[in-house]
Design a protein around this motif. Structure first.
Motif, PDB file in Angstrom:
ATOM      1  N   VAL A 439      32.550  48.223  44.408  1.00 55.72           N
ATOM      2  CA  VAL A 439      33.270  47.698  43.241  1.00 55.72           C
ATOM      3  C   VAL A 439      32.292  47.591  42.080  1.00 55.72           C
ATOM      4  CG1 VAL A 439      34.687  45.826  42.331  1.00 55.72           C
ATOM      5  CG2 VAL A 439      34.805  46.402  44.755  1.00 55.72           C
ATOM      6  N   GLN A 440      32.552  48.348  41.018  1.00 54.17           N
ATOM      7  CA  GLN A 440      31.648  48.418  39.879  1.00 54.17           C
ATOM      8  C   GLN A 440      32.134  47.607  38.679  1.00 54.17           C
ATOM      9  OE1 GLN A 440      28.721  49.983  40.160  1.00 54.17           O
ATOM     10  NE2 GLN A 440      29.228  50.541  42.262  1.00 54.17           N
ATOM     11  N   SER A 441      33.329  47.051  38.742  1.00 52.66           N
ATOM     12  CA  SER A 441      33.906  46.337  37.611  1.00 52.66           C
ATOM     13  C   SER A 441      33.727  44.829  37.754  1.00 52.66           C
ATOM     14  CB  SER A 441      35.403  46.679  37.502  1.00 52.66           C
ATOM     15  OG  SER A 441      36.017  45.884  36.524  1.00 52.66           O
ATOM     16  N   ASP A 442      33.881  44.124  36.633  1.00 51.69           N
ATOM     17  CA  ASP A 442      33.813  42.662  36.669  1.00 51.69           C
ATOM     18  C   ASP A 442      35.072  42.046  37.260  1.00 51.69           C
ATOM     19  OD1 ASP A 442      31.312  42.636  35.556  1.00 51.69           O
ATOM     20  OD2 ASP A 442      32.031  42.440  33.501  1.00 51.69           O
ATOM     21  N   THR A 443      36.131  42.835  37.393  1.00 56.98           N
ATOM     22  CA  THR A 443      37.381  42.353  37.962  1.00 56.98           C
ATOM     23  C   THR A 443      37.704  43.165  39.205  1.00 56.98           C
ATOM     24  OG1 THR A 443      38.248  41.680  35.812  1.00 56.98           O
ATOM     25  CG2 THR A 443      39.841  41.994  37.574  1.00 56.98           C
ATOM     26  N   MET A 444      37.977  42.480  40.299  1.00 57.22           N
ATOM     27  CA  MET A 444      38.339  43.133  41.545  1.00 57.22           C
ATOM     28  C   MET A 444      39.838  43.019  41.756  1.00 57.22           C
ATOM     29  SD  MET A 444      36.865  42.443  45.392  1.00 57.22           S
ATOM     30  CE  MET A 444      37.579  40.800  45.484  1.00 57.22           C
ATOM     31  N   LEU A 445      40.453  44.119  42.175  1.00 55.41           N
ATOM     32  CA  LEU A 445      41.892  44.150  42.406  1.00 55.41           C
ATOM     33  C   LEU A 445      42.179  44.160  43.900  1.00 55.41           C
ATOM     34  CD1 LEU A 445      43.021  46.764  39.740  1.00 55.41           C
ATOM     35  CD2 LEU A 445      43.125  44.273  39.579  1.00 55.41           C
ATOM     36  N   ILE A 446      43.139  43.342  44.304  1.00 55.25           N
ATOM     37  CA  ILE A 446      43.583  43.312  45.694  1.00 55.25           C
ATOM     38  C   ILE A 446      45.024  43.788  45.725  1.00 55.25           C
ATOM     39  CG2 ILE A 446      43.989  41.885  47.722  1.00 55.25           C
ATOM     40  CD1 ILE A 446      41.906  39.933  46.680  1.00 55.25           C
ATOM     41  N   ASN A 447      45.263  44.935  46.359  1.00 54.16           N
ATOM     42  CA  ASN A 447      46.611  45.460  46.458  1.00 54.16           C
ATOM     43  C   ASN A 447      47.412  44.640  47.468  1.00 54.16           C
ATOM     44  OD1 ASN A 447      46.482  47.619  44.613  1.00 54.16           O
ATOM     45  ND2 ASN A 447      45.321  48.828  46.089  1.00 54.16           N
TER      46      ASN A 447
END
Length: 559
Positions: A439-447
């Motif tokens: 994960v390279q972004s400051d926001t992590m997404l959980i499907n």
């Protein structure tokens, strides 16, 4: 009190010294993913001068190089050796099996041992080939550039380099294929071994009889008589470990997301841990990855062609698997948060600290873990984060709306790589997995799955091809992509819609955008992106238009 730490190799004890057998108590266990460091303490009376103390009843799964002693002021551990002892009339696990099971067990053990030997050989061969590659790259083309035979030497050297490089490349590919094959076979055999042991548990260590006993004989020198000297020692045990798991609890009421780290603990060390302090470390004891060297890369026409093609095709529509964790790009999400009250649960008693490659969690209460314990779940720590929700819609790939939870500043949670169970409003939602390294972004997404209350449709309309010039060698077609999204929920939702228009890799095919409906447009990939808010019952219609000009003998798929 001054502490003296010794990490000595196996040494021989001096002769003519009285021996005393002591059984130390396990006081603390630091559990890693693939092992555990067991710390024990014993009170021993020492006489002035040389003493030999035999510490008995240790796990037979000891790694001798991992033994350490910690001595108080007034005495020193000047050497130790470790050995396995078997009581009289010892019945081994293999001897306790029936003839058929013994044959199966021996076959599994022999196969695993042979696969490990073969794997080690191929890994050593790979290292050797990499060294040969490095040596090959250092070959000088010529020693005397001014001599008449320089050109021939260069030609001969290049021919040798080309031939040898091809041989080494082929050998390396073969070796890597064997390593992969042996790893897969080894995992399969280890799984079959685990199943066998599950069905045929080892009971030879019950009641402290017929058990393999690992003894540690220590040579201790005291500068005076000491009554009740505290002697601490520790060793690495490879028959215990833990698997991290998470419970993720999300709420539609505006509560913060709660991440509960749990330890799935197992202890097959053949010794009980009674009333011990437990520490869980988020790293492995046998991780020894080495940096991979970079070698010269030589381009050919084929690779150049692939590079040009990749330039246009490297950014397709992203896959939208339901049970996965993705990274978020700049997108609007509906964030919800609230002040959390004072935590009073068990995990609030856990203390944490940073280790070399991760974290260490010391649980708040002492535990007793029996030998042969499997799948014992212990809550370790609770963390909280603000959470938001949005829908990811890719109508060209699927007419579905995927609900996602967005976790900003997720790095503060210091998540371990682990599987997770997601709950929404205290109800099961889905299973997923965290892999922070990806994960390279400051926001992590959980499907979290598909929400059928948000309807999606996509329709493509094309005009009849018309002549694009007086000569009539080219045709032109106008394409309109109509996307409809309707929010059938009773509250406002955030949606991220992703689509695309084609891109040309042929100079004879010319694409012109006519109306992109104010989308964020990536020319190299043809990607279109919209972030919208849809109120309760609101519909959104997007009509994207573009034209395609192409030779009249071309056949194109414009869907």
């Amino acid at each position: 009190m001054k502490r003296v730490l010794f990490t000595l190799c196996v040494l021989c004890c001096t002769a003519s010294v009285a021996q005393k057998v002591v059984k130390a108590k396990t006081d603390r266990v630091t559990v890693y993913f693939d092992g555990a460091v067991v710390e024990k303490v014993a009170k021993v009376d020492l006489k002035k001068g040389e003493n030999t103390i035999i510490f008995s009843s240790n796990s037979p799964a000891i790694e001798p190089y991992g033994i350490q002693f910690d001595a108080d002021e007034g005495f020193m551990v000047v050497g130790f050796n470790a050995e396995t002892g078997l009581p009289q009339e010892f019945v081994s696990y293999e001897q306790s099996l029936t003839a058929d099971k013994r044959k199966h067990y021996k076959s599994l053990c022999d196969t695993i041992a042979k696969l490990k030997d073969a794997l080690q050989f191929e890994q050593s061969r790979k290292v050797s080939l990499e060294k040969q590659f490095a040596a090959l790259g250092s070959i000088k083309l010529m020693s005397n550039p001014q001599s008449e035979d320089s050109l021939q030497r260069i030609r001969t050297t290049l021919e040798y380099y080309d031939q040898k490089s091809a041989e080494l490349t082929k050998s390396k590919m073969t070796t890597e294929a064997k390593i992969k094959q042996y790893n897969e076979l080894l995992k399969k055999q280890q799984y079959l071994y685990a199943v066998f042991m599950e069905e045929n548990p080892d009971n030879t260590a019950s009641a402290g009889q017929n058990s393999r006993e690992y003894k540690i004989k220590a040579d201790i020198y005291a500068d005076r008589d000491i009554s009740g000297a505290n002697i601490r020692y520790s060793y690495l045990c490879t028959a215990a470990g833990w698997i991290p798991l998470y419970d993720v609890r999300l709420s539609s009421a505006g509560d913060d997301a709660r991440f509960v780290l749990k330890a799935d603990l197992f202890n097959n060390s053949r010794e009980d841990w009674t009333d011990v302090e437990l520490i869980f470390a988020t790293e492995g004891v046998r991780d020894s990855d080495m940096p991979v060297p970079l070698y010269p890369k030589y381009l050919s026409n084929l690779e150049q062609t692939n590079i040009r093609a990749a330039k246009y095709h490297s950014l397709p529509l992203r896959a939208s698997g339901v049970n996965a964790v993705e990274e978020a790009e700049d997108a609007e999400v509906m964030l919800v948060s609230s002040d959390k009250g004072q935590v009073t649960n068990y995990t609030a008693m856990t203390t944490s600290s940073s280790s070399l490659f991760g974290k260490e969690y010391t649980v708040g209460m002492r535990h007793s873990i029996k030998n042969n314990t499997r799948n014992k779940t212990i809550p370790v720590q609770s963390s909280y984060s603000q959470a938001g929700f949005k829908y990811l819609i890719k109508p060209k790939a699927a007419s579905k709306a995927y609900l996602q939870a967005a976790i900003p500043d997720w790095q503060k949670l210091e998540l371990a790589e682990a599987e997770a169970t997601v709950y929404f409003d205290n109800k099961y939602a889905t299973r997923t997995a965290f892999n922070p390294a990806n994960v390279q972004s400051d926001t992590m997404l959980i499907n979290m799955g598909v929400d059928k209350r948000v309807s999606v449709s996509r329709k493509v309309n094309k005009t009849t091809p018309n002549k694009a010039s007086i000569v009539g060698k080219e045709l032109e077609t106008t394409v309109e992509v109509e996307i409809k999204v309707k929010n059938n929920r009773s509250e406002t939702v955030s949606v991220e819609i992703e689509d695309q228009i084609p891109i040309s890799t042929d100079a004879a095919i010319k694409i012109q955008t006519l109306d992109l409906q104010q989308a964020e447009y990536e020319p190299l990939s043809g990607r279109l992106l919209w972030n919208k808010q849809l109120g309760a019952g609101e519909s959104l219609v997007l009509k994207v238009k573009y034209s395609v000009r192409y030779p009249k003998d071309y056949r194109l798929n414009l869907d």
